[in-house]
Design an enzyme around this catalytic site. Structure first.
Site, PDB file in Angstrom:
ATOM      1  N   HIS A   1       4.754   5.223  -2.727  1.00  0.00           N
ATOM      2  CA  HIS A   1       3.660   4.270  -2.850  1.00  0.00           C
ATOM      3  C   HIS A   1       2.575   4.889  -3.709  1.00  0.00           C
ATOM      4  O   HIS A   1       2.178   6.047  -3.503  1.00  0.00           O
ATOM      5  CB  HIS A   1       3.109   3.920  -1.471  1.00  0.00           C
ATOM      6  CG  HIS A   1       1.756   3.304  -1.507  1.00  0.00           C
ATOM      7  ND1 HIS A   1       1.487   2.143  -2.198  1.00  0.00           N
ATOM      8  CD2 HIS A   1       0.570   3.704  -0.960  1.00  0.00           C
ATOM      9  CE1 HIS A   1       0.199   1.855  -2.078  1.00  0.00           C
ATOM     10  NE2 HIS A   1      -0.379   2.786  -1.323  1.00  0.00           N
TER      11      HIS A   1
ATOM     12  N   ASN B   1      -3.369   1.018  -7.230  1.00  0.00           N
ATOM     13  CA  ASN B   1      -2.718   0.817  -5.933  1.00  0.00           C
ATOM     14  C   ASN B   1      -2.543  -0.680  -5.725  1.00  0.00           C
ATOM     15  O   ASN B   1      -3.515  -1.410  -5.516  1.00  0.00           O
ATOM     16  CB  ASN B   1      -3.588   1.424  -4.829  1.00  0.00           C
ATOM     17  CG  ASN B   1      -3.005   1.245  -3.435  1.00  0.00           C
ATOM     18  OD1 ASN B   1      -2.130   0.410  -3.216  1.00  0.00           O
ATOM     19  ND2 ASN B   1      -3.504   2.018  -2.488  1.00  0.00           N
TER      20      ASN B   1
ATOM     21  N   CYS C   1       0.391  -1.123   2.793  1.00  0.00           N
ATOM     22  CA  CYS C   1       1.029  -0.390   1.693  1.00  0.00           C
ATOM     23  C   CYS C   1       2.428   0.099   2.030  1.00  0.00           C
ATOM     24  O   CYS C   1       3.168   0.522   1.146  1.00  0.00           O
ATOM     25  CB  CYS C   1       0.151   0.781   1.266  1.00  0.00           C
ATOM     26  SG  CYS C   1      -1.460   0.288   0.606  1.00  0.00           S
TER      27      CYS C   1
END
Length: 331
Positions: A250, A280, A112
């Protein structure tokens, strides 16, 4: 002025198939209320079985090139944790499909945090004079790593891609990448991982072959790492939190985003978030949020912007940029 890598184009893409919370509730012991209260997510886009990470990357790359008004660059870099093949890297195929056979291309893997790590990699090559332009893409089909019966991880994850074109410029230009902060802590690798397993284990549905996350410690470490990283990058560029027009984190979890904003004393309207609509999306998360910020949350040229990420590794990182006047081409 000093040579610098400058943002020149932005392109984003999500697959068309949408998986809503209500759809998840039909097959798992969950509900829209349970998911929203814990994650802030109401839906996510999921790639079908015929769509690869490379497919998503090509569309985002095409759009970023069009946004920048160019057809070729000197190097292609792809951040992904879900490459099309274990070997070779996916970036050379993406470059070829974009009409750039012969162009150097390689993958970066930082989960990520991949978009921040990849930006640092591509911009460093431009700053050093090795290349004058780059296409950098963050793309993942991370839904393929999920245990079908795990309501926690299936609620979190979506698929997507986002790309930027970088060009050589000067550090006083809007769009110049001004400062980076990067870090990692491999002692906690087990908090976020997809264990390496063979086809037999995966075919038999053994959960240990799927994405695994320890939610509570990840929450704490994510908030601390992103908050501290943002503060370090602000120090390096000479800004205070009051100077930040937009924070683009993020999109891990709505609670994490709120906690980071609170730690930094940033008002909600300065924090870009599209997690409700896409979940996500791993390495695609930050560029997808950038596109959303331009379309819906007032991100405009001249803004002081900080991007920050946290992911498996553990890895984290931030970058400061004064936002340029560019076109957003995306979905």
């Amino acid at each position: 002025m000093a040579r610098a890598a400058v943002l020149a184009g932005l392109g984003t893409h999500v697959p068309p198939d949408v998986l809503t919370n209500d759809m998840l509730a039909e097959v798992l012991d969950t509900s829209d209320t349970w998911i929203r209260s814990r994650t802030g997510i109401r839906q996510r886009h999921i790639a079908d079985e015929r769509t690869t990470t490379g497919d998503l990357a090509v569309v985002a790359g095409e759009r970023a090139l069009a946004s920048a008004g160019v057809t070729r660059v000197d190097v292609v870099v792809l951040a992904t944790t879900t490459p099309d093949r274990q070997c070779p890297a996916t970036a050379p195929t993406v470059a070829s499909r974009l009409g750039m056979s012969g162009t150097p291309a390689f993958d970066v893997s930082a989960a990520c945090t991949g978009f921040v790590y990849g930006l640092a990699t591509a911009s460093s090559m431009i700053n050093a004079g090795l290349f004058d332009s780059a296409l950098f893409i963050g793309a993942d089909t991370f839904s393929e790593t999920l245990d079908p019966g795990d309501r926690a991880t299936r609620a979190l994850i979506g698929d997507g891609a986002g790309a930027v074109v970088l060009r050589a410029g000067e550090s006083d230009e809007d769009g110049a990448l001004l400062a980076f902060d990067l870090g990692s802590d491999g002692e906690h690798v087990g908090l976020l991982e997809v264990p390496a397993v063979g086809r037999v284990e995966r075919a038999e549905g053994r959960a240990r072959g799927y994405f695994h996350m320890e939610g509570k410690p990840v929450f704490t470490k994510a908030v601390t790492a992103m908050t501290d990283s943002v503060r370090r990058v602000l120090d390096r560029v000479g800004w205070t939190t009051a100077d930040v027009d937009r924070l683009v984190p993020h999109q891990a979890n709505a609670r994490i985003l709120a906690a980071v904003a609170d730690q930094l004393d940033l008002p909600e309207d300065r924090v870009v978030s599209n997690i409700a609509d896409v979940g996500n999306t791993v390495a695609a998360s930050i560029p997808l949020a950038l596109g959303h910020g331009m379309r819906h949350q007032g991100l405009r040229s001249g803004h002081n912007v900080v991007l920050t990420g946290f992911g498996a590794g553990l890895t984290w990182g931030s970058v400061a940029v004064r936002w340029p006047k560019i076109n957003d081409i995306g979905s």
